[in-house]
Design a protein around this motif. Structure first.
Motif, PDB file in Angstrom:
ATOM      1  N   GLN A  38       0.832  -1.206  -0.152  1.00 50.90           N
ATOM      2  CA  GLN A  38       0.128   0.133   0.244  1.00 50.90           C
ATOM      3  C   GLN A  38       0.976   1.238   0.024  1.00 50.90           C
ATOM      4  OE1 GLN A  38      -3.026  -1.838  -0.834  1.00 50.90           O
ATOM      5  NE2 GLN A  38      -3.618   0.047   0.379  1.00 50.90           N
ATOM      6  N   PRO A  39       0.664   2.120  -0.767  1.00 51.68           N
ATOM      7  CA  PRO A  39       1.385   3.552  -0.938  1.00 51.68           C
ATOM      8  C   PRO A  39       1.424   4.171   0.564  1.00 51.68           C
ATOM      9  CG  PRO A  39       0.000   3.525  -2.717  1.00 51.68           C
ATOM     10  CD  PRO A  39      -0.591   2.334  -1.648  1.00 51.68           C
ATOM     11  N   LEU A  40       2.489   4.980   0.835  1.00 45.09           N
ATOM     12  CA  LEU A  40       2.715   5.519   2.073  1.00 45.09           C
ATOM     13  C   LEU A  40       2.202   7.023   1.851  1.00 45.09           C
ATOM     14  CD1 LEU A  40       6.354   4.696   3.319  1.00 45.09           C
ATOM     15  CD2 LEU A  40       4.032   3.163   3.743  1.00 45.09           C
ATOM     16  N   ASP A  41       1.686   7.607   3.129  1.00 45.46           N
ATOM     17  CA  ASP A  41       1.499   9.014   3.080  1.00 45.46           C
ATOM     18  C   ASP A  41       2.545   9.638   3.311  1.00 45.46           C
ATOM     19  OD1 ASP A  41       0.626  11.477   4.875  1.00 45.46           O
ATOM     20  OD2 ASP A  41      -1.223  10.820   3.814  1.00 45.46           O
ATOM     21  N   PRO A  42       2.832  10.789   2.406  1.00 45.27           N
ATOM     22  CA  PRO A  42       4.217  11.652   2.545  1.00 45.27           C
ATOM     23  C   PRO A  42       4.234  12.276   3.875  1.00 45.27           C
ATOM     24  CG  PRO A  42       2.627  12.373   0.794  1.00 45.27           C
ATOM     25  CD  PRO A  42       2.107  11.229   1.262  1.00 45.27           C
ATOM     26  N   ARG A  43       3.206  12.936   4.338  1.00 41.32           N
ATOM     27  CA  ARG A  43       3.089  13.949   5.505  1.00 41.32           C
ATOM     28  C   ARG A  43       3.517  12.752   6.777  1.00 41.32           C
ATOM     29  NH1 ARG A  43      -1.419  16.582   3.319  1.00 41.32           N
ATOM     30  NH2 ARG A  43      -1.096  18.878   3.230  1.00 41.32           N
ATOM     31  N   ARG A  44       2.907  11.772   6.791  1.00 42.21           N
ATOM     32  CA  ARG A  44       3.012  10.856   7.968  1.00 42.21           C
ATOM     33  C   ARG A  44       4.678  10.512   7.836  1.00 42.21           C
ATOM     34  NH1 ARG A  44      -2.151   7.046   7.510  1.00 42.21           N
ATOM     35  NH2 ARG A  44      -3.703   8.725   7.468  1.00 42.21           N
ATOM     36  N   LEU A  45       5.070  10.099   6.726  1.00 44.37           N
ATOM     37  CA  LEU A  45       6.502   9.451   6.441  1.00 44.37           C
ATOM     38  C   LEU A  45       7.507  10.470   7.108  1.00 44.37           C
ATOM     39  CD1 LEU A  45       8.559   7.103   5.791  1.00 44.37           C
ATOM     40  CD2 LEU A  45       8.471   8.203   3.470  1.00 44.37           C
ATOM     41  N   PRO A  50      -1.092   7.962  -5.263  1.00 35.57           N
ATOM     42  CA  PRO A  50      -1.666   9.294  -6.188  1.00 35.57           C
ATOM     43  C   PRO A  50      -0.852  10.244  -5.963  1.00 35.57           C
ATOM     44  CG  PRO A  50      -2.964   8.874  -4.217  1.00 35.57           C
ATOM     45  CD  PRO A  50      -1.878   7.448  -4.150  1.00 35.57           C
ATOM     46  N   TYR A  51       0.124  10.610  -4.984  1.00 35.61           N
ATOM     47  CA  TYR A  51       0.663  11.708  -4.808  1.00 35.61           C
ATOM     48  C   TYR A  51       1.851  11.942  -6.158  1.00 35.61           C
ATOM     49  CZ  TYR A  51      -1.073  12.790  -0.340  1.00 35.61           C
ATOM     50  OH  TYR A  51      -2.027  13.020   0.575  1.00 35.61           O
ATOM     51  N   ALA A  64       5.859  -0.289  14.158  1.00 35.22           N
ATOM     52  CA  ALA A  64       4.411   0.050  14.387  1.00 35.22           C
ATOM     53  C   ALA A  64       4.225   1.491  13.827  1.00 35.22           C
ATOM     54  CB  ALA A  64       3.992   0.058  15.595  1.00 35.22           C
ATOM     55  N   GLU A  65       5.412   2.405  13.855  1.00 37.56           N
ATOM     56  CA  GLU A  65       5.515   3.698  13.382  1.00 37.56           C
ATOM     57  C   GLU A  65       5.308   3.520  11.785  1.00 37.56           C
ATOM     58  OE1 GLU A  65       7.960   6.806  15.164  1.00 37.56           O
ATOM     59  OE2 GLU A  65       8.357   5.229  16.830  1.00 37.56           O
ATOM     60  N   LEU A  66       6.162   2.730  11.215  1.00 39.01           N
ATOM     61  CA  LEU A  66       5.987   2.852   9.746  1.00 39.01           C
ATOM     62  C   LEU A  66       4.777   2.147   9.294  1.00 39.01           C
ATOM     63  CD1 LEU A  66       9.809   1.341   9.120  1.00 39.01           C
ATOM     64  CD2 LEU A  66       8.852   3.486   8.344  1.00 39.01           C
ATOM     65  N   ASP A  67       4.061   1.174   9.960  1.00 38.84           N
ATOM     66  CA  ASP A  67       2.620   0.713   9.615  1.00 38.84           C
ATOM     67  C   ASP A  67       1.756   2.127   9.553  1.00 38.84           C
ATOM     68  OD1 ASP A  67       3.304  -1.913   9.088  1.00 38.84           O
ATOM     69  OD2 ASP A  67       2.929  -2.552  11.102  1.00 38.84           O
ATOM     70  N   GLY A  68       2.243   2.976  10.474  1.00 34.49           N
ATOM     71  CA  GLY A  68       1.214   4.139  10.739  1.00 34.49           C
ATOM     72  C   GLY A  68       1.313   5.059   9.556  1.00 34.49           C
ATOM     73  N   CYS A  69       2.400   4.831   8.802  1.00 31.38           N
ATOM     74  CA  CYS A  69       2.744   5.698   7.569  1.00 31.38           C
ATOM     75  C   CYS A  69       1.975   5.391   6.479  1.00 31.38           C
ATOM     76  CB  CYS A  69       4.171   5.890   7.579  1.00 31.38           C
ATOM     77  SG  CYS A  69       5.292   6.658   8.663  1.00 31.38           S
ATOM     78  N   SER A  90      -0.809   4.701   3.857  1.00 28.12           N
ATOM     79  CA  SER A  90      -2.062   5.670   3.367  1.00 28.12           C
ATOM     80  C   SER A  90      -3.399   4.936   3.831  1.00 28.12           C
ATOM     81  CB  SER A  90      -2.005   6.036   1.833  1.00 28.12           C
ATOM     82  OG  SER A  90      -3.082   6.805   1.517  1.00 28.12           O
ATOM     83  N   ASP A  91      -4.106   5.709   4.065  1.00 28.50           N
ATOM     84  CA  ASP A  91      -5.660   5.058   4.682  1.00 28.50           C
ATOM     85  C   ASP A  91      -6.524   4.890   3.392  1.00 28.50           C
ATOM     86  OD1 ASP A  91      -6.392   7.802   3.722  1.00 28.50           O
ATOM     87  OD2 ASP A  91      -6.888   8.371   5.623  1.00 28.50           O
ATOM     88  N   GLY A  92      -5.922   5.085   2.218  1.00 25.36           N
ATOM     89  CA  GLY A  92      -6.500   4.911   0.962  1.00 25.36           C
ATOM     90  C   GLY A  92      -7.462   5.902   0.414  1.00 25.36           C
ATOM     91  N   ALA A  93      -7.430   7.112   1.227  1.00 27.19           N
ATOM     92  CA  ALA A  93      -8.371   8.176   0.702  1.00 27.19           C
ATOM     93  C   ALA A  93      -7.806   8.909  -0.512  1.00 27.19           C
ATOM     94  CB  ALA A  93      -8.488   9.029   1.855  1.00 27.19           C
TER      95      ALA A  93
END
Length: 351
Positions: free
Chosen positions: A241-248, A270-271, A317-322, A324-327
């Motif tokens: 799954q893609p990562l969210d850039p802000r979270r990473l 999608p970014y 766990a922190e990386l898992d939190g990065c 993306s939620d799919g939105a």
């Protein structure tokens, strides 16, 4: 083969430290333990040579061109340094990484400035490594207080000759207090894992996998040469799954001091649907390099983190939190701004 740029970027690592700290010993070690990578070196007072990492490192001295008593940082300017780097970076040389071994009296910030000012499209700054002599640290620091400033600029500090002090903790603590988020590694005879500085070329082709050696291997060669990273932690992270850039970026900006090395590829979905982002971090130094997805390659994030005392469970766990939620975020123009801060040419991330 044409000598034009191949598009492959070559990191330039600046290796600095006071006279006698063990820079040449460390460089020779890198040559012997490069994992098959071909290292180019710009050495001391001042020479540029091409070095096959599998060759005898002693040949280095015979190939060095001296500039008399001038040290590298004041003997040449950025354009002159580019002439030497261009020689090493030409595609026919097959160089994977360039190490600049500075004079023991050089000003590392000037060398970093010259590398950053390079006009060569396939040259990228790979970090400043400062070597410290643990046995002579207090005396050297008293005689040359500028060393404190050098350490504050470093991305990785190698506290060498740790075997020559009865209790290394006071030296290590002082160094850690002086650095600015740099990773601090202790060493004997300059034996630092090359993976802390650059990606080693794999011994065999790996389809659909990252182009660096596995951290842990089996075999008789490694039985007789113990792993340099035996005392270090490593974490491999893969996400389809893609990562969210802000979270990473929030994760990377708060990474612990014990994390020496981060490498791999990130999918931001999608970014930026056209590119994957190669990530390279040594200590506090961090860069992203956007590159087109290889034809037919599966899209996934693949990262390796190396360090000490990392708490790999919490990091995972922190990386898992990065993830993306799919939105959909295709209209979020500011989402990649944090990443683009660490892209050398942020104005054209699709290049």
């Amino acid at each position: 083969m044409s000598e034009r740029s191949s598009g492959r970027q070559i990191p330039v690592v600046v290796l600095a430290g006071f006279l006698g700290s063990g820079k040449t010993t460390l460089l020779n070690h890198l040559l012997h333990r490069s994992g098959g990578s071909r290292i180019g070196a710009v050495v001391n007072d001042f020479g540029a040579v091409e070095i096959d990492a599998m060759a005898v490192a002693g040949a280095l001295g015979d190939s060095t061109v001296s500039l008399g008593n001038g040290c590298l940082c004041c003997a040449v300017d950025a354009s002159e340094l580019d002439e030497y780097l261009e020689r090493l970076a030409r595609p026919s040389a097959g160089i994977d990484v360039i190490v600049i071994e500075a004079s023991g009296l050089a000003e590392p910030q000037e060398l970093v400035r010259m590398v950053l000012a390079s006009e060569l499209p396939n040259i990228v700054y790979g970090g400043l490594v400062e070597v410290v002599d643990a046995a002579e640290f207090d005396e050297t620091r008293a005689a040359h207080p500028g060393i404190d400033r050098h350490l504050a600029l470093a991305d990785l500090v190698v506290v060498n000759k740790i075997d020559r002090v009865d209790d290394p903790e006071p030296v290590l603590k002082t160094v850690r207090d002086l650095v600015d988020r740099a990773a601090v590694v202790s060493a004997t005879h300059g034996r630092v894992d090359p993976e802390f500085l650059f990606d080693c070329r794999p011994g065999e082709e790996r389809i659909g996998q990252l182009s660096f050696d596995d951290l842990h291997r089996d075999g008789p060669e490694h039985d007789t040469h113990p792993h340099l990273h035996a005392g270090y932690d490593s974490l491999s992270f893969v996400s389809e799954q893609p990562l969210d850039p802000r979270r990473l970026i929030a994760f990377l900006d708060s990474r612990p001091a014990g994390m020496y090395r981060i490498k791999g590829y990130v999918d931001f979905g999608p970014y930026d649907v056209r590119n994957r982002y190669a990530v390279h971090a040594v200590g506090r130094f961090l860069r992203f390099y956007p590159e087109p997805w290889p034809a037919g390659a599966g899209r996934a994030t693949q990262l390796v983190l190396i360090g000490t005392g990392l708490g790999t469970g919490a990091l995972r766990a922190e990386l898992d939190g990065c993830v993306s939620d799919g939105a959909p975020h295709t209209d979020d123009e500011a989402g990649m701004w944090g990443v683009l801060r660490y892209v050398q040419e942020a104005e054209d991330p699709a290049a």
